[in-house]
Design an enzyme around this catalytic site. Structure first.
Site, PDB file in Angstrom:
ATOM      1  N   SER A   1      24.419  20.674  55.871  1.00  0.00           N
ATOM      2  CA  SER A   1      25.051  21.132  54.629  1.00  0.00           C
ATOM      3  C   SER A   1      26.558  20.902  54.647  1.00  0.00           C
ATOM      4  O   SER A   1      27.237  21.190  55.625  1.00  0.00           O
ATOM      5  CB  SER A   1      24.764  22.628  54.441  1.00  0.00           C
ATOM      6  OG  SER A   1      25.426  23.120  53.301  1.00  0.00           O
TER       7      SER A   1
ATOM      8  N   LYS B   1      25.588  20.912  49.830  1.00  0.00           N
ATOM      9  CA  LYS B   1      26.628  21.854  50.241  1.00  0.00           C
ATOM     10  C   LYS B   1      26.273  23.248  49.730  1.00  0.00           C
ATOM     11  O   LYS B   1      25.683  23.406  48.677  1.00  0.00           O
ATOM     12  CB  LYS B   1      27.970  21.398  49.658  1.00  0.00           C
ATOM     13  CG  LYS B   1      29.102  22.342  49.991  1.00  0.00           C
ATOM     14  CD  LYS B   1      30.474  21.694  49.970  1.00  0.00           C
ATOM     15  CE  LYS B   1      31.496  22.698  50.502  1.00  0.00           C
ATOM     16  NZ  LYS B   1      31.249  23.024  51.927  1.00  0.00           N
TER      17      LYS B   1
ATOM     18  N   ASN C   1      37.066  22.176  60.295  1.00  0.00           N
ATOM     19  CA  ASN C   1      37.204  22.268  58.851  1.00  0.00           C
ATOM     20  C   ASN C   1      37.319  23.719  58.420  1.00  0.00           C
ATOM     21  O   ASN C   1      36.784  24.619  59.067  1.00  0.00           O
ATOM     22  CB  ASN C   1      36.019  21.585  58.142  1.00  0.00           C
ATOM     23  CG  ASN C   1      34.873  22.539  57.882  1.00  0.00           C
ATOM     24  OD1 ASN C   1      34.873  23.284  56.896  1.00  0.00           O
ATOM     25  ND2 ASN C   1      33.884  22.530  58.766  1.00  0.00           N
ATOM     26  N   ALA C   2      38.032  23.884  57.317  1.00  0.00           N
ATOM     27  CA  ALA C   2      38.086  25.203  56.667  1.00  0.00           C
ATOM     28  C   ALA C   2      38.052  24.952  55.171  1.00  0.00           C
ATOM     29  O   ALA C   2      39.044  25.128  54.474  1.00  0.00           O
ATOM     30  CB  ALA C   2      39.350  25.955  57.070  1.00  0.00           C
TER      31      ALA C   2
ATOM     32  N   GLY D   1      35.987  26.487  53.071  1.00  0.00           N
ATOM     33  CA  GLY D   1      35.906  27.786  52.406  1.00  0.00           C
ATOM     34  C   GLY D   1      34.888  27.813  51.286  1.00  0.00           C
ATOM     35  O   GLY D   1      35.067  28.517  50.290  1.00  0.00           O
TER      36      GLY D   1
ATOM     37  N   CYS E   1      29.135  30.801  57.802  1.00  0.00           N
ATOM     38  CA  CYS E   1      30.362  30.040  57.584  1.00  0.00           C
ATOM     39  C   CYS E   1      31.541  30.824  58.145  1.00  0.00           C
ATOM     40  O   CYS E   1      31.776  31.962  57.744  1.00  0.00           O
ATOM     41  CB  CYS E   1      30.587  29.772  56.105  1.00  0.00           C
ATOM     42  SG  CYS E   1      32.110  28.869  55.802  1.00  0.00           S
TER      43      CYS E   1
ATOM     44  N   GLY F   1      30.888  18.702  65.809  1.00  0.00           N
ATOM     45  CA  GLY F   1      30.996  17.394  66.434  1.00  0.00           C
ATOM     46  C   GLY F   1      30.534  17.414  67.879  1.00  0.00           C
ATOM     47  O   GLY F   1      30.135  18.453  68.413  1.00  0.00           O
TER      48      GLY F   1
ATOM     49  N   GLY G   1      24.491  20.057  65.729  1.00  0.00           N
ATOM     50  CA  GLY G   1      25.751  20.248  66.438  1.00  0.00           C
ATOM     51  C   GLY G   1      26.099  19.002  67.228  1.00  0.00           C
ATOM     52  O   GLY G   1      25.644  18.827  68.341  1.00  0.00           O
TER      53      GLY G   1
ATOM     54  N   GLY H   1      25.708  16.192  60.849  1.00  0.00           N
ATOM     55  CA  GLY H   1      26.862  16.592  60.063  1.00  0.00           C
ATOM     56  C   GLY H   1      28.009  15.624  60.201  1.00  0.00           C
ATOM     57  O   GLY H   1      28.081  14.617  59.490  1.00  0.00           O
TER      58      GLY H   1
END
Ligand SMILES: Cc1cc2nc3c(=O)[nH]c(=O)nc-3n(C[C@H](O)[C@H](O)[C@H](O)COP(=O)(O)OP(=O)(O)OC[C@H]3O[C@@H](n4cnc5c(N)ncnc54)[C@H](O)[C@@H]3O)c2cc1C
Ligand SMILES: Cc1cc2nc3c(=O)[nH]c(=O)nc-3n(C[C@H](O)[C@H](O)[C@H](O)COP(=O)(O)OP(=O)(O)OC[C@H]3O[C@@H](n4cnc5c(N)ncnc54)[C@H](O)[C@@H]3O)c2cc1C
Ligand SMILES: Cc1cc2nc3c(=O)[nH]c(=O)nc-3n(C[C@H](O)[C@H](O)[C@H](O)COP(=O)(O)O)c2cc1C
Ligand SMILES: Cc1cc2nc3c(=O)[nH]c(=O)nc-3n(C[C@H](O)[C@H](O)[C@H](O)COP(=O)(O)O)c2cc1C
Ligand code: FES
Ligand code: FES
Lengths: 262, 325, 325, 262
Positions: free
Chosen positions: B30, B58, B82-83, B85, B151, B237, B264, B286
């Protein structure tokens, strides 16, 4: 990391060129102009668009967004400044090296119906302006460019440009006029109805925006943002605009000057 | 593997994720692939050629969200932080777009977010109502949900998934709102990932997906201040793959017959096979989507080769072999 | 930083870690550098030239331990995974060796492990008794202890550090056994690293060090079975740095005046400075020791350059600047 | 991973040579013999010892342990087999490339007083035997070597050896005698008091150990183990021995044949 080296050339529905060969490389101390053989990208490109470049070697997960400096026949060119690890590695590419490149991506500078164009660039933000100048000139427009740099070293990038009416400023006065690109603009005789195209650091964009409003001009701006996907998927690259938060890689990088809030 | 073998397309890669038949084990994670954006950049019919076996969009929330201030992403050693949000247009605007990708030829698992059980359930109820009323061909093939209680970049996100009671409340509310397949996506930012897993399954989840990102921080080189606009972000990652594999193995051991989506740091077919060996039914990709448009095709081809080269008749034969005593 | 500046040896890098004066902020991370083994391979007087500001030896336990079955280490993307299992000769044999490195010209913080409060305290009591009786010059300059309640590779290791109550019991027992400086080394395998931190400080610890390794798993490429003899191991190295920085920042914010040793993936001087910016008083270097004998010297030189180039008069000026609102 | 490129050449108390230049490279399909200019290492080395080699490029955190294949004057040589990512990268080194190398490390093969030596190697385990043969021969010993390989491809390594009395076996019979190195041993006429030196995969070590016990011979073995530090610091490389758990990098890699439990 692995992976990126081995793409399957039977999936050709993407404008993604794996094993893209460097056909020419000019090294300008801290900058490089790289010419790459990438027919599928060159054929579709328009000024203002960018490519995502895979940095060769292990240990670079994300691709780097780089504007098209030119696109002609089978080749594209990139003007790259060594800023961090990845871009530094790209500036060290030599003729014969291969890189993976995806694009063209993002929005282009609108050029239709433009008769007078003023191109304003700051630092490496100048990169997309050569291609834009070429296209505008080919379409018969009168093109003037003003490029600003911090100092002598940053101004080495000028060596890559072949725009005819080109003025340069450096903050330390070492090359061209002393001052910022705004000082160049103030000295120019700008025809009414001139379209302004700007690209550079945020403070410059803000200043150019104020100046164009004041002069009653319209224009476009190409923005930078940190990117992960470059494909509109991750929402990593958003900027605030009058239309809300927009993605630089997808709705941009080119926006109307009056809709961005730098 | 250094010497490439000829592809073995006859190898059976299909798996059943609970009630959902997948042509192969790979799905997108996602937030890392937008099917409409990909379709715009593709020369053929992307909705028909979609390379993943299912599509996880998403995360969508009840209310529209503008997300976090920029910068939102950057690279770390073998990782991405990442952020975002949970920026999204809210479930109503999201539903209004469904027609545009109704032709997607893959089952869809809708990722759902929120700050309270009611918000999660509201997303599902709105979508269920729409699906029930929608004429055939106007909506994609929604088969289930993935509840993103993990999240790290929003208030209420990580907090829910790190608290088994709160997790159970969200799952319970969603279970009441749909009869479709229900996954719960777990956070790795806990001492024992099986606790929230048990809570989710106990409250009616059909399966689990893991891991979401690790809460992390990157500093700006020049200022030594937090680089991301949100100060902290979520790390994913290859850097996290060894931790993710351990957690998937723990969950697979604790809940042996539960559908699991492992993820992951999957960058190669071998990575995907490793998650399956640790007990995953399906594997989500991802950050690898950020490396190339063709990453899913490449990873799938590699997975096929790996499975064949090891003499497995089906990918299912590899499932859980790392768990044996 | 790409352009190297001339070294600036006048920059003041000294820090005070509680009562311990350090010439600079860098110490070795427990288990990654053996001073006697280094001395064997060095042409000069290593005990005089020791590059770190303090020496943290490998964790010692009351009883001798043989550790885990091999293989015990391997590489991961930007990381190292290990499952040594606290192999050590036990505190009595360990004490018998002290004379061999008594001349070490750096303060020593002894890393202590065990399965129960009594075992931890037994190590400290044995050493305190020896130190009290030892003629001058026959023992190194032991200034304090680091309680390793966070090793993921032994029964009772991770478990203690992940449980605030158990952590407090260990710290309390050790506090009763020594008046010296007492650090507690926290595990990152928890939801909230400040909980064990608060428990440790509440029970009498003087400071905290973090992070120990993340519990993780690597599969053997050929068999798809767990690669390490212990099945799981602890992940360290640059891969985990973003998570470690986040945790150090959280602890520094929660306990502003507490001596903190930050670690996790420090490979360069900038990495070390980042931990200091996140609130660390001192910084431990682990996996980087595996890259070169001269890693500590290099990292120290880089740190000195970074501090000077940013205009800090002392390294202390950089402390905590990433925490400001 | 950064870092390792930049070592401080004023700290010369370590037998660690940064920027060690490749002066010769022979590529034998899957193997390479690399000659490196490393005077400080060459001067101290003894057969059986190894070096820790930094794999060039980003993304290799741990150094790779590689035996000394020879050491002469200012140079050392390594025989490297491409097994995984890192060793594969090492086999691609070319003349003029530079690598960081630390050593010599670990214990050496005892050679004093040896008059008859039998060197037994399996696969890449053969690597330390050339250097050993050279030293033994120089000291006047009578040296015989038996090397076993899986197949034709693995046996390419033989091309690197210059031991006079050398017999080779491959399991598939493609090169030399068909069978394992044990079949070679059975066919040899071994003088009483011969010292056996063995290096290779665990099953081979076990078989050679049984054979030497049966023949009433003494000997030494060089073991492999996964290493992190290579300096005796991390206890990552332990093996079970009659003396308890010992570190291959520090107490080894050379042990007495009768003390290991393969
Ligand atoms: C649309 C667009 C067009 C661009 N065109 C050019 C160009 O023509 N020539 C050129 O030299 N540069 C251009 N840039 C900037 C260029 O992408 C960055 O300088 C480059 O990504 C820096 O990477 P690094 O590895 O050197 O930096 P690092 O800081 O080491 O990179 C870490 C991460 O941050 C990202 N990043 C770092 N700086 C920037 C930045 N300023 N903008 C976006 N991402 C960043 C990197 O991509 C990478 O993911 C453009 C950026 C965008 C968004
Ligand atoms: C004392 C000693 C001497 C050696 N001498 C030689 C030699 O002369 N020539 C040669 O080709 N090889 C030799 N080896 C084996 C060589 O170290 C491994 O083949 C190499 O480390 C594999 O690295 P990789 O990156 O290709 O493998 P990967 O599996 O990708 O490496 C992952 C990690 O595992 C470690 N590793 C993998 N395989 C081994 C192994 N068999 N032994 C130890 N560590 C391993 C690597 O060092 C690395 O840290 C020796 C090993 C030891 C311990
Ligand atoms: C840019 C980005 C955005 C993400 N957005 C979401 C999201 O909206 N919902 C979600 O559940 N996970 C989200 N994730 C997490 C991924 O789905 C996945 O759990 C994680 O990245 C680990 O997989 P990877 O290592 O393969 O990337 C996001 C990850 C990234 C990198
Ligand atoms: C091989 C190895 C052995 C370790 N042994 C110990 C130990 O005995 N005690 C301890 O507290 N930590 C031990 N650690 C953890 C380190 O001290 C440190 O917390 C961790 O490696 C993170 O730092 P780094 O990323 O710089 O390596 C060990 C780590 C490694 C890699
Ligand atoms: S970089 Fe992902 S949406 Fe723009
Ligand atoms: S590899 Fe660290 S002790 Fe041998």
């Amino acid at each position: 990391m692995s992976g990126s080296g081995q793409t399957h050339d039977d999936h050709r529905q993407w404008a993604e060129t794996s094993h893209c060969r460097v056909s020419a490389a000019r090294h300008l101390g801290g900058f490089a102009v790289l010419e790459l053989i990438a027919p599928r990208i060159a054929r579709r490109a328009a000024p203002g668009q960018f490519v995502m470049v895979t940095v060769p070697g292990e240990g670079y997960l994300l691709r780097r967004p780089i504007s098209l400096f030119s696109a002609e026949a089978d080749c594209i060119a990139l003007l790259v400044e060594a800023r961090g690890r990845g871009s530094e590695r790209l500036t060290r590419l030599e003729v014969g090296d291969v890189v993976d490149v995806a694009g063209p991506l993002g929005s282009a500078f609108p050029t239709q119906g433009v008769t007078n164009a003023l191109l304003v660039g700051g630092g490496i933000g100048c990169a997309p302006l050569q291609y834009l100048a070429d296209e505008l000139a080919a379409a018969g427009a009168h093109v003037t460019a003003a490029l600003g740099f911090r100092d002598f070293r940053a101004a080495r990038a000028v060596g890559a440009f072949t725009i005819e009416r080109l003025s340069v400023a450096t903050e330390d006065g070492s090359v061209g006029r002393a001052g910022t690109v705004l000082h160049l603009l103030a000295a120019l005789d700008v025809a009414p109805g001139t379209t302004v195209y700007a690209c550079g650091p945020t403070p410059m964009i803000a200043a150019v925006q104020r100046w164009t409003f004041h002069e009653g001009l319209r224009g476009y701006v190409s923005l930078e943002a940190h990117m992960a996907c470059g494909t509109g998927s991750c929402h990593g690259c958003v900027v605030d605009t009058a239309r809300g938060k927009l993605r630089v890689c997808s709705e941009g990088p080119v926006f109307r000057l009056d809709e961005v809030t730098p | 593997m250094s010497d490439r073998r000829p592809p073995a397309p006859e190898t059976d890669l299909s798996v059943r994720l609970g009630p959902v038949e997948l042509a192969h084990p790979l799905v997108d994670a996602s937030g890392t692939l937008d099917v409409l954006e990909y379709a715009r950049r593709y020369d053929g019919d992307y909705l028909a050629d979609f390379p993943y076996a299912a599509y996880v969009p998403k995360t969508v929330t009840a209310d529209p969200r503008t997300g976090n201030p920029p910068p939102r992403v950057t690279e770390t050693p073998s990782g991405v932080i990442n952020a975002i949000g949970l920026e999204n247009p809210g479930v109503h605007a999201w539903i209004a777009q469904l027609g545009e990708w109704a032709a997607l030829r893959a089952p869809v698992l809708v990722s759902v977010g929120g700050n309270s059980p009611e918000q999660y359930a509201a997303v599902i109820s709105a979508l269920e109502a729409h699906l029930a009323a929608a004429p055939p061909g106007t909506v994609p093939d929604v088969r289930g949900y993935e509840l993103n209680v993990s999240c790290p970049n929003v208030v209420g996100g990580l907090q829910i998934g790190a608290d088994p009671t709160a997790t159970a409340e969200v799952v319970g509310a969603c279970r009441a709102a749909t009869a479709r397949f229900l996954l719960t996506k777990l956070t790795p930012n806990v001492r024992d990932v099986t606790e929230a897993g048990a809570a989710a399954l106990g409250a009616g989840a059909d399966g689990l997906s893991l891991v979401n990102t690790f809460k992390a921080m990157v500093l700006d080189r020049d200022t030594l201040r937090p680089f991301l606009g949100n100060r902290t972000g979520g790390l994913c990652g290859p850097a996290i793959k060894p931790i993710a594999l351990r957690m998937v193995a723990e969950v697979a051991r604790a809940f042996p017959d539960t559908p699991l989506v492992g993820m992951g740091g999957v960058m190669t077919g071998l990575d995907a096979l490793e998650f399956i060996a640790c007990g995953a039914t399906a594997v989500a990709v991802g950050a690898a989507n950020f490396t190339s448009f063709e990453a899913p095709q490449r990873i799938l081809a590699e997975l096929r080769d790996e499975v064949a080269a090891r003499g497995f008749g089906t990918v299912g034969e590899a499932r859980g072999i790392a768990l044996r005593a």
